[in-house]
Design an enzyme around this catalytic site. Sequence first.
Site, PDB file in Angstrom:
ATOM      1  N   SER A 114       1.140  -1.131   0.010  1.00 40.33           N
ATOM      2  CA  SER A 114       0.453  -0.061   0.043  1.00 40.33           C
ATOM      3  C   SER A 114       0.772   0.901   0.346  1.00 40.33           C
ATOM      4  CB  SER A 114      -1.156   0.105   1.305  1.00 40.33           C
ATOM      5  OG  SER A 114      -1.226   0.945   1.384  1.00 40.33           O
ATOM      6  N   TYR A 136      -2.130  -0.519  10.969  1.00 41.46           N
ATOM      7  CA  TYR A 136      -2.464  -0.669   8.979  1.00 41.46           C
ATOM      8  C   TYR A 136      -1.288  -0.813   8.755  1.00 41.46           C
ATOM      9  CZ  TYR A 136      -4.179  -0.919   4.114  1.00 41.46           C
ATOM     10  OH  TYR A 136      -4.468  -1.369   3.075  1.00 41.46           O
TER      11      TYR A 136
END
Length: 319
Positions: A164, A176
């Site tokens: 990401s 995350y």
Amino acid sequence: MWCCILLVSVVWAVVWFFRDQQILSNFKDKYVFITGCDTGFGNMLAKKLDKKGFHVLAGCLTQKGADNLDRTSSPNLRTTLIDVTSSESISKAVEWVKAEVGRKGLFGLVNNAGLGSSIGPTEWMTVEDYRKVMSVNTFGMIEVSLAFLPLLKQARGRVVNVSSVLGRISANGGGYCISKYTVEAFSDSLRRDLYHFGVKVSIVEPGFFKTAMTDLDTIEATLRHYWDRMTPEAQQSYGESFFRNYLKVQKFIMNIICDSDLSKVTNCMEHALQAKHPRSRYSAGWDAKFLWLPISYLPSFLVDISLSIILPKPAQRMQ
């Protein structure tokens, strides 16, 4: 001197472009295993590779996801269930894939399965929040990769790990961003180690896209859960307006920045699987290329200042 530098740069760019365009000639004897195929990127990639003639082995978390994919794909696409947080489930998937590929080995492994939470101010989290997301995004990805290495070496295949833009810049607290930073580090070391065996490793770094991970109702409910479980003293230090304003920032990102064209990500995955010379990294989405990636190269103090302007301020901050 400047003319020489310019000439070298132009020649390098032209050579890179033509090298990047070279595609493998035949996919019909190649097997690709993809995790996280219930919805989103994995589901779309499985269908696209199936149409191109790959032997797609799609790993789904739920039977419903597997059944839906079976109904909309050719007989060449096969599905199985896999929970990347379970060693037993991973072992069963490896044995199933081994039986499917036979002596050909596994040409492609796409570690796509991922969990979106936890994202939020660090103090709002517990260690269990970190463990939950990292059990999928970090240790699940690592265990699946290690389990399939013999089959990948057998086929001199390639690994595609989905990271990401938040694996380059930690714009939020929570697990995350940390989990995606570890995807980057693991993939880099894996690429260098497996180079000697003819196995290629690529990282895909999507920006913000409209998937189940970026669903606003889910994000708001999760943040409200984090907020409600904090002590009154901790809530007071941030102030009720902080929570509302933090939600506004999330809504702005999901409504304005989020891209609905998931093919921008799957195109990168396809190139990593089809190209004779796959790239080490792929940036997917306009925000990844023109916002997050450039920001990640700035000095840390400039990134800190930028994020402090965007994010809300706690009520009891230092003056």
